[in-house]
Scaffold this motif. Structure first.
Motif, PDB file in Angstrom:
ATOM      1  N   ASP A  11       6.268 -38.529  37.716  1.00 19.06           N
ATOM      2  CA  ASP A  11       5.157 -37.752  37.177  1.00 19.06           C
ATOM      3  C   ASP A  11       4.276 -37.315  38.336  1.00 19.06           C
ATOM      4  O   ASP A  11       3.901 -38.132  39.180  1.00 19.06           O
ATOM      5  CB  ASP A  11       4.338 -38.580  36.189  1.00 19.06           C
ATOM      6  CG  ASP A  11       5.085 -38.834  34.896  1.00 19.06           C
ATOM      7  OD1 ASP A  11       5.919 -37.986  34.514  1.00 19.06           O
ATOM      8  OD2 ASP A  11       4.834 -39.871  34.256  1.00 19.06           O
ATOM      9  N   ILE A  12       3.961 -36.031  38.342  1.00 22.72           N
ATOM     10  CA  ILE A  12       3.138 -35.454  39.399  1.00 22.72           C
ATOM     11  C   ILE A  12       1.948 -34.769  38.748  1.00 22.72           C
ATOM     12  O   ILE A  12       2.112 -34.006  37.798  1.00 22.72           O
ATOM     13  CB  ILE A  12       3.928 -34.427  40.234  1.00 22.72           C
ATOM     14  CG1 ILE A  12       5.125 -35.107  40.900  1.00 22.72           C
ATOM     15  CG2 ILE A  12       3.036 -33.740  41.252  1.00 22.72           C
ATOM     16  CD1 ILE A  12       6.061 -34.149  41.599  1.00 22.72           C
ATOM     17  N   THR A  13       0.763 -35.044  39.239  1.00 27.53           N
ATOM     18  CA  THR A  13      -0.436 -34.401  38.734  1.00 27.53           C
ATOM     19  C   THR A  13      -0.661 -33.098  39.490  1.00 27.53           C
ATOM     20  O   THR A  13      -0.500 -33.047  40.712  1.00 27.53           O
ATOM     21  CB  THR A  13      -1.658 -35.322  38.918  1.00 27.53           C
ATOM     22  OG1 THR A  13      -1.394 -36.564  38.258  1.00 27.53           O
ATOM     23  CG2 THR A  13      -2.911 -34.692  38.335  1.00 27.53           C
ATOM     24  N   GLY A  14      -1.002 -32.058  38.747  1.00 31.61           N
ATOM     25  CA  GLY A  14      -1.274 -30.769  39.366  1.00 31.61           C
ATOM     26  C   GLY A  14      -2.437 -30.072  38.685  1.00 31.61           C
ATOM     27  O   GLY A  14      -2.754 -30.359  37.530  1.00 31.61           O
ATOM     28  N   GLU A  15      -3.052 -29.166  39.414  1.00 28.94           N
ATOM     29  CA  GLU A  15      -4.176 -28.399  38.887  1.00 28.94           C
ATOM     30  C   GLU A  15      -3.786 -26.933  38.787  1.00 28.94           C
ATOM     31  O   GLU A  15      -3.191 -26.369  39.707  1.00 28.94           O
ATOM     32  CB  GLU A  15      -5.387 -28.534  39.810  1.00 28.94           C
ATOM     33  CG  GLU A  15      -6.584 -27.752  39.334  1.00 28.94           C
ATOM     34  CD  GLU A  15      -7.772 -27.890  40.277  1.00 28.94           C
ATOM     35  OE1 GLU A  15      -8.585 -26.953  40.310  1.00 28.94           O
ATOM     36  OE2 GLU A  15      -7.864 -28.912  40.971  1.00 28.94           O
TER      37      GLU A  15
ATOM     38  N   LEU B 243       1.821 -19.674  35.595  1.00 34.34           N
ATOM     39  CA  LEU B 243       0.800 -20.552  36.161  1.00 34.34           C
ATOM     40  C   LEU B 243       1.106 -20.826  37.623  1.00 34.34           C
ATOM     41  O   LEU B 243       2.251 -21.098  37.978  1.00 34.34           O
ATOM     42  CB  LEU B 243       0.782 -21.896  35.430  1.00 34.34           C
ATOM     43  CG  LEU B 243       0.617 -21.898  33.924  1.00 34.34           C
ATOM     44  CD1 LEU B 243       0.677 -23.332  33.401  1.00 34.34           C
ATOM     45  CD2 LEU B 243      -0.674 -21.222  33.515  1.00 34.34           C
ATOM     46  N   GLY B 244       0.089 -20.788  38.438  1.00 37.76           N
ATOM     47  CA  GLY B 244       0.167 -21.304  39.795  1.00 37.76           C
ATOM     48  C   GLY B 244      -0.445 -22.683  39.768  1.00 37.76           C
ATOM     49  O   GLY B 244      -1.605 -22.852  39.361  1.00 37.76           O
ATOM     50  N   ILE B 245       0.310 -23.693  40.156  1.00 38.02           N
ATOM     51  CA  ILE B 245      -0.143 -25.079  40.075  1.00 38.02           C
ATOM     52  C   ILE B 245      -0.092 -25.720  41.449  1.00 38.02           C
ATOM     53  O   ILE B 245       0.913 -25.619  42.151  1.00 38.02           O
ATOM     54  CB  ILE B 245       0.741 -25.885  39.101  1.00 38.02           C
ATOM     55  CG1 ILE B 245       0.645 -25.258  37.713  1.00 38.02           C
ATOM     56  CG2 ILE B 245       0.350 -27.352  39.086  1.00 38.02           C
ATOM     57  CD1 ILE B 245       1.643 -25.784  36.731  1.00 38.02           C
TER      58      ILE B 245
END
Length: 114
Positions: free
Chosen positions: A71-75, A88-90
């Motif tokens: 699992d990777i967190t991205g904004e 989306l650009g994350i």
């Protein structure tokens, strides 16, 4: 080849699909869905999804290759509408060392089979 073959690894035609969980600004999990990876690097990805998101939204993205999942967190940095889809650009914001190892394998496989 047996059509009933059970595979313990990801099929290359599904390599571009990722699942993600949207986390709102209060830290609550709000939406679980899938998207199609259009491009990926060690710093972020371009993801095609079916609904709009706002810059600053957080996603918990599951990346998997073979039997490795991370699992990777991205904004969300930007969201652009294209027909009835959104691009989306994350930017990744939290990746463990193990996550980096799996992500690098995923990037190599993605670039090999796109």
């Amino acid at each position: 080849m047996d059509n009933n073959e059970k595979r313990s690894y990801i099929r290359m035609d599904s390599l571009h699909l990722l699942d993600y969980l949207t986390i709102d600004r209060d830290g609550q999990q709000t939406n679980y869905s899938m998207g199609r990876t259009l491009d990926i690097s060690e710093h972020g990805l371009k993801l095609e999804v079916t609904h709009a998101m706002s810059p600053g939204d957080t996603l918990l993205i599951t990346v998997g290759l073979e039997e490795d999942l991370v699992d990777i967190t991205g904004e969300v940095i930007h969201c652009e509408q294209e027909a009835n889809r959104y691009i989306l650009g994350i930017e990744f914001s939290d990746i463990s060392d193990e996550g980096n190892r799996i992500l690098k394998k995923y990037i190599i496989a993605f670039n090999t089979y796109r």
